[in-house]
Scaffold this motif. Sequence first.
Motif, short mmCIF file in Angstrom:
data_model
loop_
_atom_site.label_atom_id
_atom_site.label_comp_id
_atom_site.label_asym_id
_atom_site.label_seq_id
_atom_site.Cartn_x
_atom_site.Cartn_y
_atom_site.Cartn_z
N ALA A 524 0.84 -1.13 0.02
CA ALA A 524 -0.13 -0.08 0.12
C ALA A 524 0.92 1.16 -0.06
CB ALA A 524 -1.07 -0.16 1.09
N THR A 525 1.99 1.19 0.88
CA THR A 525 2.66 2.48 0.92
C THR A 525 3.41 2.48 -0.28
OG1 THR A 525 3.14 1.61 3.24
CG2 THR A 525 4.37 3.39 2.45
N GLU A 526 3.69 1.65 -1.16
CA GLU A 526 4.42 1.65 -2.16
C GLU A 526 3.60 2.16 -3.22
OE1 GLU A 526 6.60 -1.23 -5.24
OE2 GLU A 526 6.87 -1.64 -3.17
N ALA A 527 2.40 2.02 -3.19
CA ALA A 527 1.35 2.49 -4.12
C ALA A 527 0.70 3.62 -3.86
CB ALA A 527 0.49 1.22 -4.70
N SER A 528 1.21 4.30 -2.87
CA SER A 528 0.54 5.66 -2.26
C SER A 528 -0.98 5.26 -2.03
CB SER A 528 0.76 6.92 -3.18
OG SER A 528 1.86 6.80 -3.67
N VAL A 529 -1.15 4.34 -1.44
CA VAL A 529 -2.66 4.06 -1.07
C VAL A 529 -2.72 3.95 0.35
CG1 VAL A 529 -4.64 2.26 -1.33
CG2 VAL A 529 -2.97 2.54 -3.00
N GLU A 530 -3.67 4.70 1.03
CA GLU A 530 -3.94 4.76 2.40
C GLU A 530 -4.97 3.52 2.75
OE1 GLU A 530 -6.55 7.64 5.40
OE2 GLU A 530 -6.30 7.90 3.31
N ILE A 531 -4.66 2.86 3.75
CA ILE A 531 -5.86 1.77 4.22
C ILE A 531 -6.27 2.40 5.80
CG2 ILE A 531 -5.91 -0.73 4.94
CD1 ILE A 531 -3.62 -1.28 3.41
N ALA A 532 -7.61 2.55 5.52
CA ALA A 532 -8.26 2.93 6.77
C ALA A 532 -9.05 1.56 7.32
CB ALA A 532 -9.22 4.20 6.47
N THR A 533 -9.37 1.88 8.68
CA THR A 533 -10.25 0.61 9.22
C THR A 533 -11.39 1.26 10.02
OG1 THR A 533 -8.90 0.28 11.19
CG2 THR A 533 -8.26 -1.31 9.41
N ASP A 534 -12.40 0.41 10.16
CA ASP A 534 -13.62 1.14 10.86
C ASP A 534 -14.20 -0.37 11.66
OD1 ASP A 534 -15.75 2.23 11.94
OD2 ASP A 534 -16.66 2.46 9.97
N LEU A 535 -13.48 -0.53 12.80
CA LEU A 535 -13.82 -1.77 13.46
C LEU A 535 -14.66 -1.38 14.71
CD1 LEU A 535 -10.66 -3.61 12.75
CD2 LEU A 535 -12.60 -4.07 11.55
N PRO A 536 -15.58 -2.30 15.13
CA PRO A 536 -16.22 -2.14 16.76
C PRO A 536 -15.36 -2.25 17.66
CG PRO A 536 -17.05 -4.29 15.62
CD PRO A 536 -16.11 -3.61 14.71
#
Length: 671
Positions: A524-536
């Motif tokens: 993800a870092t390499e492709a400049s993609v942000e990973i967000a999580t939305d967990l209980p």
Amino acid sequence: MHKSLGALLAIGLAGLQFLAVLVVVSSSYVTSERALIQHARNLLRDVGINTIEHSKGFLSPAEGAAELAARLAQNRVIASDDPMALEQLLFQQLQIAPQFAGIYYGTEDGGFVYVMRSPGAAGPFRSKIITVSPEGARHVEFIWRDDDFQQVAHKVDPDDTFDPRKRPWYNRARQSRATIWTDPYIFFSSQQPGITLAAPVIRDTGAIHGVVGVDIEISMISHFLSRLNIGEHGRALIIHRNGDVIAHPDLEMIKTRSDDGTLRFVNITEFEDPIARAAFAPLLQDGEIRVSSETASQFTYQGASYVSTVMPIISDKLPWTIAVYAPENDFTAVIKQNRTTNIWIAAAVAAITGLVGLALAHYIHKPVRAFAVRSALISQGEIDPNEPLPNTYRELERANETLVQEIAARREQAAQIERLNRDLSHLARGHTMGQMAAGLAHEINQPLTAIAQNADTALFLLAQNPEKLGELPEILNEIERQSLRAGDIIRALRGFIRKDDDRRAPFDFVALVAQTLHLVQPQATEASVEIATDLPASLPPAEGNRIQIAQVLVNLLRNAIEAVATQTDPARPRRVILSARPQADLLRVTVTDTGPGIRPGLNLFAQFETTKPDGMGLGLSICRAIVEGSGGALWEDGEEGQGARFHFTLPLRRPAKPAGPVAPVRADALE
Ligand code: ADP
């Protein structure tokens, strides 16, 4: 189930039979009843016509004979005026006309010659001769004679007061100066019903000399009626215009004594045959029987049905109505009996058919049932399909052969599919692991490089500038931090590849996400993609094979990152969001990205379906197999052009055990 099927078959069969027989029986009953009643009507009509013919045949010769007698009397009597000659003449007439009960001649001076049949008495014939002298002296004499006119007995009766001139027949004929018929009445001497025909004897001068009378007994007509067969209980009777019953099979019924002691006819309104009275008394209106045309009817008397026919009067001279009735039962009893018998037969046939059907259904069904049991046992693996089939239907034998072949083929295919799946997942795992290893190498490299650099720096500082020892704690701190980071990564990796690959067990889904993110973060870092999580904040443990679910997560996240990576629009965010929500007994996990979305027409979950130059097109099909194997589902519902959105569900272990608070893992927690 099969038993009730058999019973149903049998009952249905029996019921249908019963119904069919019933329909046939009742339809044939109705038609034959109608035909029989028609037949009864025809019979009654024939009886009526016969009676008319018989009555006419009986009476018309009488008329001719009476007129002949009158003419003969006219010639001879006027010529001779001899009572003995007249007696002989009348005797001859009586002998040739069997309908005549008696024949007589009365004269204007009160004389009377009467010859009558007198069976059983002194002779077969009896004459009564009244002579009146010119002085008015009466002489009354009775003579009995044999068939040859020989006298066999003789009697003088001075007390007799009979005067022909006072009799109605005499006066009517005298007045009308023509042949007259009296109404039927009961003869005084024979006490039999009859009619009198009277004709005047007229002199050349036109004056009346006397009147010839002929008594015709009509009891013969009653005898005729009594010989008729009108069903078993049918009756025919003759009713005079005034309602008197003048002929009936029971002759005694038509006679009754009037107040003055003489016999008279019984009127239909008082007749002692109640059925005849019920049927025909209404015909008498204003003292006269009125029947304008032949009328057939049906009536009920005391619950029983009857058919009847009445005929219009025979003629003006014979104003008689023939009335015939018969109980319907006389004609229909046999078929009614037959119908009852038939219904019993139908019931018996139905019962027998039902039983036979039941036995037959059982017999037919037995091998089928055995076959079904055998098939069930084969499918449960209890018996081998190759075991010999018990004796059964050819069709079932063929079905069995097909079944055995099918089972063998399926086993062969399954045993193959399993191998292929194993190979495929091995391949995919290898592929995933290879990619993850590359990411990890890169990731671990950073802290290790930092540690090495910092250690070098520390050594260099110690060697060169012992006075700069003040910076050492900071460098050592950095070394510690970086080594801890490397340790984290390695722990994550170890946690990820724990050796519990094949077990389905409850696991902490939030923790698994954290470990998984370590694996995809470098890409993800390499492709400049942000990973967000939305967990209980807290979740009950999820159920499934932890390592396989991690594989699903890695696959979905990697696909999402790769999709966003191809996206070149600088205005669009480059983001992948992983969210999870409990829903009833399931955990629903969603991976959304801001890539181009699924290419239209792509069969996403089919094997080897890929749009990537180095893709294998296996990831999603394996993911789906894993999720479904864990009791969940995997699907995609992103909108075209808006990025892809994959969902999968996992069973949650309920009731939820209170778990410790799990901090939401944020994408930057790893940095
Ligand atoms: P592979 O990644 O090896 O091609 P997959 O089964 O994982 O195999 O994916 C099959 C295809 O599905 C991909 O080639 C790609 O075209 C499409 N796909 C999967 N995920 C996404 C996504 N997030 N966005 C767009 N297309 C996707």
